[in-house]
Write a protein that holds these residues in place. Sequence first.
Motif, PDB file in Angstrom:
ATOM      1  N   GLU A  50      -2.296 -39.532  36.355  1.00  0.00           N
ATOM      2  CA  GLU A  50      -3.143 -38.344  36.450  1.00  0.00           C
ATOM      3  C   GLU A  50      -4.570 -38.731  36.830  1.00  0.00           C
ATOM      4  O   GLU A  50      -5.190 -38.108  37.702  1.00  0.00           O
ATOM      5  CB  GLU A  50      -3.141 -37.579  35.122  1.00  0.00           C
ATOM      6  CG  GLU A  50      -3.999 -36.329  35.149  1.00  0.00           C
ATOM      7  CD  GLU A  50      -3.876 -35.480  33.899  1.00  0.00           C
ATOM      8  OE1 GLU A  50      -4.387 -34.346  33.914  1.00  0.00           O
ATOM      9  OE2 GLU A  50      -3.269 -35.945  32.913  1.00  0.00           O
ATOM     10  N   ALA A  51      -5.091 -39.775  36.184  1.00  0.00           N
ATOM     11  CA  ALA A  51      -6.449 -40.226  36.486  1.00  0.00           C
ATOM     12  C   ALA A  51      -6.558 -40.714  37.932  1.00  0.00           C
ATOM     13  O   ALA A  51      -7.510 -40.371  38.651  1.00  0.00           O
ATOM     14  CB  ALA A  51      -6.856 -41.339  35.521  1.00  0.00           C
TER      15      ALA A  51
ATOM     16  N   GLU B 232      -8.111 -39.781  43.683  1.00  0.00           N
ATOM     17  CA  GLU B 232      -7.683 -39.703  45.078  1.00  0.00           C
ATOM     18  C   GLU B 232      -8.039 -38.354  45.701  1.00  0.00           C
ATOM     19  O   GLU B 232      -8.349 -38.264  46.890  1.00  0.00           O
ATOM     20  CB  GLU B 232      -6.168 -39.935  45.163  1.00  0.00           C
ATOM     21  CG  GLU B 232      -5.623 -39.983  46.576  1.00  0.00           C
ATOM     22  CD  GLU B 232      -4.138 -40.314  46.621  1.00  0.00           C
ATOM     23  OE1 GLU B 232      -3.526 -40.123  47.685  1.00  0.00           O
ATOM     24  OE2 GLU B 232      -3.587 -40.765  45.590  1.00  0.00           O
ATOM     25  N   LEU B 233      -7.995 -37.303  44.882  1.00  0.00           N
ATOM     26  CA  LEU B 233      -8.244 -35.950  45.388  1.00  0.00           C
ATOM     27  C   LEU B 233      -9.688 -35.502  45.182  1.00  0.00           C
ATOM     28  O   LEU B 233     -10.000 -34.325  45.355  1.00  0.00           O
ATOM     29  CB  LEU B 233      -7.311 -34.956  44.683  1.00  0.00           C
ATOM     30  CG  LEU B 233      -5.810 -35.198  44.860  1.00  0.00           C
ATOM     31  CD1 LEU B 233      -5.017 -34.217  44.015  1.00  0.00           C
ATOM     32  CD2 LEU B 233      -5.408 -35.088  46.324  1.00  0.00           C
ATOM     33  N   ALA B 234     -10.550 -36.429  44.824  1.00  0.00           N
ATOM     34  CA  ALA B 234     -11.943 -36.090  44.520  1.00  0.00           C
ATOM     35  C   ALA B 234     -12.619 -35.379  45.690  1.00  0.00           C
ATOM     36  O   ALA B 234     -12.269 -35.579  46.849  1.00  0.00           O
ATOM     37  CB  ALA B 234     -12.718 -37.353  44.159  1.00  0.00           C
ATOM     38  N   LYS B 235     -13.574 -34.538  45.347  1.00  0.00           N
ATOM     39  CA  LYS B 235     -14.410 -33.809  46.302  1.00  0.00           C
ATOM     40  C   LYS B 235     -13.700 -32.633  46.960  1.00  0.00           C
ATOM     41  O   LYS B 235     -14.172 -32.101  47.960  1.00  0.00           O
ATOM     42  CB  LYS B 235     -14.971 -34.740  47.395  1.00  0.00           C
ATOM     43  CG  LYS B 235     -15.724 -35.946  46.857  1.00  0.00           C
ATOM     44  CD  LYS B 235     -16.837 -35.538  45.911  1.00  0.00           C
ATOM     45  CE  LYS B 235     -17.579 -36.752  45.360  1.00  0.00           C
ATOM     46  NZ  LYS B 235     -18.595 -36.380  44.345  1.00  0.00           N
TER      47      LYS B 235
ATOM     48  N   ALA C 276     -14.623 -39.197  34.201  1.00  0.00           N
ATOM     49  CA  ALA C 276     -14.537 -40.507  33.546  1.00  0.00           C
ATOM     50  C   ALA C 276     -13.111 -40.760  33.072  1.00  0.00           C
ATOM     51  O   ALA C 276     -12.353 -39.823  32.806  1.00  0.00           O
ATOM     52  CB  ALA C 276     -15.492 -40.579  32.359  1.00  0.00           C
ATOM     53  N   TYR C 277     -12.766 -42.042  32.996  1.00  0.00           N
ATOM     54  CA  TYR C 277     -11.524 -42.486  32.357  1.00  0.00           C
ATOM     55  C   TYR C 277     -11.922 -43.654  31.471  1.00  0.00           C
ATOM     56  O   TYR C 277     -12.480 -44.644  31.960  1.00  0.00           O
ATOM     57  CB  TYR C 277     -10.494 -42.929  33.397  1.00  0.00           C
ATOM     58  CG  TYR C 277      -9.201 -43.424  32.785  1.00  0.00           C
ATOM     59  CD1 TYR C 277      -8.223 -42.527  32.368  1.00  0.00           C
ATOM     60  CD2 TYR C 277      -8.963 -44.786  32.612  1.00  0.00           C
ATOM     61  CE1 TYR C 277      -7.035 -42.971  31.796  1.00  0.00           C
ATOM     62  CE2 TYR C 277      -7.781 -45.239  32.043  1.00  0.00           C
ATOM     63  CZ  TYR C 277      -6.823 -44.330  31.637  1.00  0.00           C
ATOM     64  OH  TYR C 277      -5.652 -44.770  31.068  1.00  0.00           O
ATOM     65  N   LEU C 278     -11.676 -43.541  30.177  1.00  0.00           N
ATOM     66  CA  LEU C 278     -12.181 -44.584  29.288  1.00  0.00           C
ATOM     67  C   LEU C 278     -11.271 -44.807  28.091  1.00  0.00           C
ATOM     68  O   LEU C 278     -10.441 -43.963  27.745  1.00  0.00           O
ATOM     69  CB  LEU C 278     -13.601 -44.228  28.824  1.00  0.00           C
ATOM     70  CG  LEU C 278     -13.834 -42.814  28.264  1.00  0.00           C
ATOM     71  CD1 LEU C 278     -13.710 -42.801  26.760  1.00  0.00           C
ATOM     72  CD2 LEU C 278     -15.201 -42.305  28.680  1.00  0.00           C
TER      73      LEU C 278
ATOM     74  N   ASP D  11      -4.101 -29.543  35.549  1.00  0.00           N
ATOM     75  CA  ASP D  11      -3.112 -30.284  34.760  1.00  0.00           C
ATOM     76  C   ASP D  11      -2.174 -31.117  35.631  1.00  0.00           C
ATOM     77  O   ASP D  11      -1.057 -30.713  35.955  1.00  0.00           O
ATOM     78  CB  ASP D  11      -2.303 -29.345  33.864  1.00  0.00           C
ATOM     79  CG  ASP D  11      -1.536 -30.125  32.794  1.00  0.00           C
ATOM     80  OD1 ASP D  11      -1.515 -31.379  32.862  1.00  0.00           O
ATOM     81  OD2 ASP D  11      -0.961 -29.496  31.895  1.00  0.00           O
ATOM     82  N   PHE D  12      -2.632 -32.316  35.959  1.00  0.00           N
ATOM     83  CA  PHE D  12      -1.854 -33.236  36.782  1.00  0.00           C
ATOM     84  C   PHE D  12      -1.112 -34.269  35.936  1.00  0.00           C
ATOM     85  O   PHE D  12      -0.834 -35.373  36.387  1.00  0.00           O
ATOM     86  CB  PHE D  12      -2.775 -33.923  37.796  1.00  0.00           C
ATOM     87  CG  PHE D  12      -3.166 -33.021  38.937  1.00  0.00           C
ATOM     88  CD1 PHE D  12      -2.558 -33.142  40.177  1.00  0.00           C
ATOM     89  CD2 PHE D  12      -4.118 -32.030  38.764  1.00  0.00           C
ATOM     90  CE1 PHE D  12      -2.899 -32.299  41.225  1.00  0.00           C
ATOM     91  CE2 PHE D  12      -4.475 -31.183  39.802  1.00  0.00           C
ATOM     92  CZ  PHE D  12      -3.857 -31.318  41.039  1.00  0.00           C
ATOM     93  N   GLY D  13      -0.773 -33.890  34.710  1.00  0.00           N
ATOM     94  CA  GLY D  13      -0.106 -34.802  33.797  1.00  0.00           C
ATOM     95  C   GLY D  13       1.316 -35.156  34.178  1.00  0.00           C
ATOM     96  O   GLY D  13       1.890 -36.100  33.630  1.00  0.00           O
ATOM     97  N   ALA D  14       1.917 -34.415  35.114  1.00  0.00           N
ATOM     98  CA  ALA D  14       3.293 -34.699  35.542  1.00  0.00           C
ATOM     99  C   ALA D  14       3.347 -35.166  36.991  1.00  0.00           C
ATOM    100  O   ALA D  14       4.429 -35.305  37.559  1.00  0.00           O
ATOM    101  CB  ALA D  14       4.161 -33.451  35.371  1.00  0.00           C
ATOM    102  N   VAL D  15       2.199 -35.423  37.602  1.00  0.00           N
ATOM    103  CA  VAL D  15       2.143 -35.716  39.032  1.00  0.00           C
ATOM    104  C   VAL D  15       2.913 -36.989  39.390  1.00  0.00           C
ATOM    105  O   VAL D  15       3.012 -37.921  38.589  1.00  0.00           O
ATOM    106  CB  VAL D  15       0.665 -35.840  39.489  1.00  0.00           C
ATOM    107  CG1 VAL D  15       0.044 -37.137  38.990  1.00  0.00           C
ATOM    108  CG2 VAL D  15       0.550 -35.719  40.995  1.00  0.00           C
ATOM    109  N   LYS D  16       3.477 -36.994  40.609  1.00  0.00           N
ATOM    110  CA  LYS D  16       4.212 -38.166  41.089  1.00  0.00           C
ATOM    111  C   LYS D  16       3.893 -38.403  42.558  1.00  0.00           C
ATOM    112  O   LYS D  16       3.866 -37.470  43.354  1.00  0.00           O
ATOM    113  CB  LYS D  16       5.720 -37.986  40.921  1.00  0.00           C
ATOM    114  CG  LYS D  16       6.514 -39.200  41.413  1.00  0.00           C
ATOM    115  CD  LYS D  16       7.974 -39.101  41.084  1.00  0.00           C
ATOM    116  CE  LYS D  16       8.723 -40.326  41.612  1.00  0.00           C
ATOM    117  NZ  LYS D  16       8.208 -41.589  41.036  1.00  0.00           N
TER     118      LYS D  16
END
Length: 224
Positions: A66-67, A72-75, A84-86, A161-166
Motif C-alpha cells: 500500500e505504501a 508510485e501514484l503520488a501527485k 510518511a511511512y515509519l 484504501d489501497f490495503g488490498a492493492v496488487k
Amino acid sequence: MDLMLGKTIGGRYHIIDKLGEGTYGQTWLAEDQHLLGSPDCVVKQLKPETTDASEWEIAKRLFEEEAKTLQELAKNDLIPQIMAYLEENGQRYLVQEYIQGHDLSQELERGQTFSETLVIELLQQILQALEVIQQHNLIHRDIKPSNLMRRKQDGKVVLIDFGAVKKLQPDNQPTAPTVRIGTPGYMAPEQAKGYPNLSSDIYAVGMIGIQALTGELPNTLQWD
C-alpha cells in the motif's frame, strides 16, 4: 478509552480520533503538528487481528505494498497523497492525506435509485480514478462505495484504501493464485478464485452501477 488517542507518532502526527478498523489494522485521524494550522491527516496502523505468523507476514506485505503504491501514484489528485511511512516502538504506520467529504455509501443508500443519466455520470467519475491505477498495472481489489470519497472541495470522486492493492505482471495475469481478498458482491468471480486481473476492478465498478440503478446491494441480487 483507546490508548492511541492523544499519542503523537513520529514526533509529528497527533492522534485525535479513530476512523475505523479492519482485519489488518486500524485507521486514525491525526493532526500534522509540523505544518501551520495543524491540518488533518490519516494514520493507518498495522495491527492484524491474528497471532498466526503466516497471517502476520501477509498483513505486513500488503501494508508495505500500500505504501509503495501511494508513492508510485503520488501527485495525482484522485488518489490520497502519502505523507510518511515509519516504524516506532515496534509498530508500523502509514500517514496519508485526509480527504474531506463523504464516501459514496452515503449516496447509494439501499432502496434509493438513480436515473440512467446520473448513473452514467457517477461511473465516469469512478472510472477516472480507476484509470489512474490501471495505467500503472495495478489492481485495487476492493472497489466499493465506502472506498470512494466524494471530495467536498470540488465534488470529485477519490479512490481510497489501497490495503488490498496488487501489482500485475506485464501480461496482466498473476503468476500464481493470490490471497483471496475483497468484498463479497463487488468481488469478481476470478478474483474470488485467486486470479484477479485488471478487469476485476471493472466488474466492481459495474456492480456499483447496478446498485445505483436498482437500489439493491450486490450481494442481495438474484441471479438467473
